[in-house]
Design a protein around this motif. Structure first.
Motif, PDB file in Angstrom:
ATOM      1  N   VAL A 140      33.429 -34.148  23.037  1.00  0.00           N
ATOM      2  CA  VAL A 140      34.315 -33.373  22.678  1.00  0.00           C
ATOM      3  C   VAL A 140      33.772 -32.011  21.201  1.00  0.00           C
ATOM      4  CG1 VAL A 140      36.105 -32.572  21.433  1.00  0.00           C
ATOM      5  CG2 VAL A 140      36.384 -34.184  22.991  1.00  0.00           C
ATOM      6  N   VAL A 141      32.891 -33.374  20.907  1.00  0.00           N
ATOM      7  CA  VAL A 141      31.787 -32.915  19.108  1.00  0.00           C
ATOM      8  C   VAL A 141      30.433 -32.636  20.306  1.00  0.00           C
ATOM      9  CG1 VAL A 141      30.720 -33.832  17.638  1.00  0.00           C
ATOM     10  CG2 VAL A 141      33.054 -34.297  17.818  1.00  0.00           C
ATOM     11  N   ALA A 142      30.518 -32.890  20.839  1.00  0.00           N
ATOM     12  CA  ALA A 142      29.161 -33.048  21.526  1.00  0.00           C
ATOM     13  C   ALA A 142      29.057 -31.653  22.538  1.00  0.00           C
ATOM     14  CB  ALA A 142      28.646 -33.746  22.900  1.00  0.00           C
ATOM     15  N   ALA A 143      30.439 -31.356  23.184  1.00  0.00           N
ATOM     16  CA  ALA A 143      30.846 -29.973  24.640  1.00  0.00           C
ATOM     17  C   ALA A 143      30.506 -28.709  23.153  1.00  0.00           C
ATOM     18  CB  ALA A 143      32.038 -30.397  24.943  1.00  0.00           C
ATOM     19  N   ALA A 144      31.549 -29.596  22.039  1.00  0.00           N
ATOM     20  CA  ALA A 144      31.811 -27.787  20.764  1.00  0.00           C
ATOM     21  C   ALA A 144      30.157 -27.453  20.789  1.00  0.00           C
ATOM     22  CB  ALA A 144      32.208 -28.164  19.472  1.00  0.00           C
ATOM     23  N   ASN A 145      29.916 -28.107  19.947  1.00  0.00           N
ATOM     24  CA  ASN A 145      27.861 -27.962  19.832  1.00  0.00           C
ATOM     25  C   ASN A 145      27.473 -27.277  20.687  1.00  0.00           C
ATOM     26  OD1 ASN A 145      28.801 -29.763  17.464  1.00  0.00           O
ATOM     27  ND2 ASN A 145      27.557 -31.734  18.254  1.00  0.00           N
ATOM     28  N   LEU A 146      28.030 -26.924  21.790  1.00  0.00           N
ATOM     29  CA  LEU A 146      27.089 -26.420  23.060  1.00  0.00           C
ATOM     30  C   LEU A 146      27.555 -24.913  22.834  1.00  0.00           C
ATOM     31  CD1 LEU A 146      27.665 -28.936  26.464  1.00  0.00           C
ATOM     32  CD2 LEU A 146      25.789 -28.517  24.566  1.00  0.00           C
TER      33      LEU A 146
END
Length: 243
Positions: free
Chosen positions: A10-16
């Motif tokens: 989730v964190v990785a996706a939000a960073n996109l």
């Protein structure tokens, strides 16, 4: 179901949502069933798709993660999400085929970028050079592009490198002192240059132009929004293909 916003995926996706995250991960976000479906149909590959529990509909082959509404809201770039957010891989660098192209010179508004790319795709432009522009894969640009990005080849270049490699080609610049675009004849293979929202096309690109075109205006107006003017010029320069 994933309910924690601190979950690693989730964190990785939000960073996109940020350009830095997209460049570091080589991925970008696509929101909504229609854009996800259109992207898959045009060969875009997905890493995973986040959906809410009540989402229904066909999805392309990839990992599908069911998440809570609050988690999807954390990933999504919109105030009201559509129940699905895809994480897609950025396309590999293409090779310029020498066909007609669009060059965007320092265009900074993601909405303008997306609208121009959508029109370019519809008008038959396949290649797009980008000189210091807003990211074409930002969530807002993707939404405004309405699938246009998924059918185009992108080349991020400096002004110097572009002119070194392509300065001898038929470059057409949008310019208020150019010839009437509705009377202009343009070779089928050309590179159309559209400039920054406030400053227009740079002096170096303007000097390299073999042709300059303008949109005639009434009522003492001096200019149009770059996305509007770009659309008019793209279709007018390619009018022969519609006959």
């Amino acid at each position: 179901m994933i309910t924690s916003k601190s979950n690693a995926t989730v964190v990785a996706a939000a960073n996109l949502k940020d350009k830095k995250g997209r460049r570091e991960q080589g991925k970008f976000l696509i929101e909504g069933r229609k854009l996800i479906r259109d992207a898959a149909a045009r060969g875009v590959t997905f890493d995973r798709i986040f959906v809410t529990e009540d989402f229904s509909g066909d999805l392309p082959p990839c990992d599908v993660a069911c998440v809570s509404e609050s988690v999807l809201k954390c990933i999504s770039d919109t105030k009201t999400n559509q129940g699905a957010v895809g994480v897609a891989y950025l396309p590999e660098q293409a090779v310029y085929d020498g066909e007609k192209a669009l060059l965007l010179d320092r265009v900074q508004d993601p909405s303008n970028i997306g609208s121009l790319l959508r029109t370019a795709c519809a008008a038959g432009y396949k290649n797009v050079f980008l000189v210091d522009c807003a990211d074409v894969f930002s969530p807002k640009a993707i939404r405004c592009g309405m699938s246009g990005q998924f059918s185009l080849n992108f080349f991020e270049v400096s002004e110097e490198s572009f002119l070194s490699e392509h300065g001898g080609e038929w470059i057409v610049c949008a310019d208020m002192d150019g010839e009437n675009v509705f009377e202009a004849a343009c070779p089928e293979k050309h590179i159309l240059v559209l400039g920054n929202e406030g400053q227009g096309v740079s002096e170096n690109l303007m000097r390299a132009a073999k042709q300059k075109v303008k949109i005639p205006m009434q009522n003492n107006l001096e200019s149009l929004n770059v996305a509007v003017s770009g659309g008019i010029i793209m279709y007018q320069l390619n009018r022969r293909q519609w006959r």
